[in-house]
Design a protein around this motif. Sequence first.
Motif, short mmCIF file in Angstrom:
data_model
loop_
_atom_site.label_atom_id
_atom_site.label_comp_id
_atom_site.label_asym_id
_atom_site.label_seq_id
_atom_site.Cartn_x
_atom_site.Cartn_y
_atom_site.Cartn_z
N ILE A 139 21.34 43.38 45.81
CA ILE A 139 22.15 42.54 45.74
C ILE A 139 23.46 42.38 45.64
O ILE A 139 24.37 43.46 45.58
N LYS A 140 24.39 41.04 46.08
CA LYS A 140 25.66 41.55 46.36
C LYS A 140 26.16 41.16 44.42
O LYS A 140 26.10 40.08 43.92
N ILE A 141 27.22 42.63 44.50
CA ILE A 141 27.89 42.21 43.56
C ILE A 141 29.72 41.91 43.42
O ILE A 141 29.88 41.60 42.30
N HIS A 142 30.39 41.55 44.94
CA HIS A 142 30.96 41.56 44.99
C HIS A 142 31.08 41.22 46.34
O HIS A 142 30.21 40.98 47.47
N LYS A 143 32.22 40.86 46.35
CA LYS A 143 32.32 40.13 48.46
C LYS A 143 32.23 41.11 49.64
O LYS A 143 32.09 41.06 50.31
N SER A 144 32.73 42.69 49.00
CA SER A 144 32.74 43.76 49.80
C SER A 144 31.74 43.92 49.34
O SER A 144 31.47 45.58 50.38
N TYR A 145 31.09 44.02 48.95
CA TYR A 145 29.55 45.12 49.06
C TYR A 145 28.15 44.78 48.00
O TYR A 145 28.30 44.08 47.76
N ILE A 146 26.96 45.03 48.99
CA ILE A 146 25.37 45.00 48.12
C ILE A 146 25.16 46.70 48.13
O ILE A 146 24.96 47.35 48.61
N VAL A 147 24.30 46.39 46.71
CA VAL A 147 24.13 47.69 46.28
C VAL A 147 22.20 47.90 45.97
O VAL A 147 21.41 46.56 46.26
N ALA A 148 21.82 48.96 46.60
CA ALA A 148 20.20 49.14 46.20
C ALA A 148 19.95 48.87 44.70
O ALA A 148 20.60 49.98 43.85
N LEU A 149 18.78 48.14 43.93
CA LEU A 149 19.68 47.39 42.27
C LEU A 149 18.40 49.13 41.99
O LEU A 149 18.94 49.89 41.10
N LEU A 191 22.42 53.23 49.35
CA LEU A 191 22.63 53.28 48.60
C LEU A 191 23.63 51.71 47.65
O LEU A 191 23.58 51.39 47.16
N TYR A 192 24.10 51.73 49.17
CA TYR A 192 25.40 50.39 49.08
C TYR A 192 25.82 49.90 50.19
O TYR A 192 25.78 51.03 50.72
N ALA A 193 25.81 49.15 50.30
CA ALA A 193 26.62 48.86 51.20
C ALA A 193 28.49 48.16 51.69
O ALA A 193 28.48 47.26 50.69
N GLU A 194 29.11 48.55 52.51
CA GLU A 194 30.31 48.52 52.27
C GLU A 194 31.26 47.37 53.16
O GLU A 194 31.44 47.64 54.12
N SER A 195 31.82 46.16 52.91
CA SER A 195 32.56 45.68 53.94
C SER A 195 33.88 45.86 53.87
O SER A 195 34.66 45.86 52.89
N ILE A 196 34.27 46.19 55.25
CA ILE A 196 36.25 46.82 55.80
C ILE A 196 36.58 46.10 56.57
O ILE A 196 35.87 46.45 57.53
N LYS A 197 37.16 44.97 56.37
CA LYS A 197 37.50 44.27 57.73
C LYS A 197 36.12 43.63 58.86
O LYS A 197 35.17 43.50 57.82
N ASN A 198 36.42 43.56 59.53
CA ASN A 198 35.52 43.55 61.22
C ASN A 198 34.54 44.65 60.55
O ASN A 198 33.50 44.35 61.66
N TYR A 199 34.31 44.89 59.89
CA TYR A 199 32.77 46.75 60.16
C TYR A 199 32.55 46.31 58.60
O TYR A 199 32.97 46.34 57.90
N VAL A 200 31.02 47.13 58.78
CA VAL A 200 30.15 47.58 57.93
C VAL A 200 29.68 49.22 57.54
O VAL A 200 29.49 49.69 58.91
#
Length: 238
Positions: A191-201, A154-163
């Motif tokens: 596509i990357k929508i934010h420095k902390s998020y990539i989403v599936a179109l 669905l999406y990937a989320e960056s949280i500090k040193n983890y995804v």
Amino acid sequence: MAKIIKCIIIDDEPPAIKVLETFIGKTRDLELLASSTDALEGLELIKKLKPDLVFLDIQMPELTGIQLSKMIGDSTNIIFTTAYAQFAVEGFQVNAVDYLLKPVAFPRFIEAVEKLKRKFSSEINTEILQSEDYFFVKTDGKNRFQKVKLDDILYAESIKNYVVIHTEKEQLVTYNTLKKIQQSLPEEHFIKIHKSYIVALNKIQKTDNFEVWVNNKDLPLGDTYRSEFFRKVNAKKL
């Protein structure tokens, strides 16, 4: 398929830029995005184009390569170029991939590029094992790899040193960077929508100028990524 390394050259001497442009053109797996003789303009190019590698001169007016490298951050690899060997130690102190002394010889250039390729290869082999429609990602400290199907993301989320990779069934936490995860995802589907998020179109439910909804969760749409996001969205509009 080998990774295409996207490059930018920043050097206040046009002849030096020309040499590197020629070398990049002759080197497999390198792609030149832009060149600049101005350090501040170069910084803006880095922010906009997000290269994998910057060939960066150390001695420049207004802003030195060392100062500029500290503004770039650790996510962009740097190979320093300079006519002064005494700057080598300072260059490596900011964690540069390598240091090229002018006039740069082509064999030495290739040696530096190969060093970066080995770094990329090591990162992929130890953290992400990839195929066309799935990859394996390390999810704990015991060399255990979890299979992730691209269609399930669905999406990937960056949280500090983890995804955190969010799927419809689970959330996978990996000690990784969002950039490395993005390199394992096909650009036409994610596509990357934010420095902390990539989403599936294809998993986007709706969007406006500030948020993107995926799986009934509203995610922030960052200013830096808005233009490219809507370029892809508009391509699917009726």
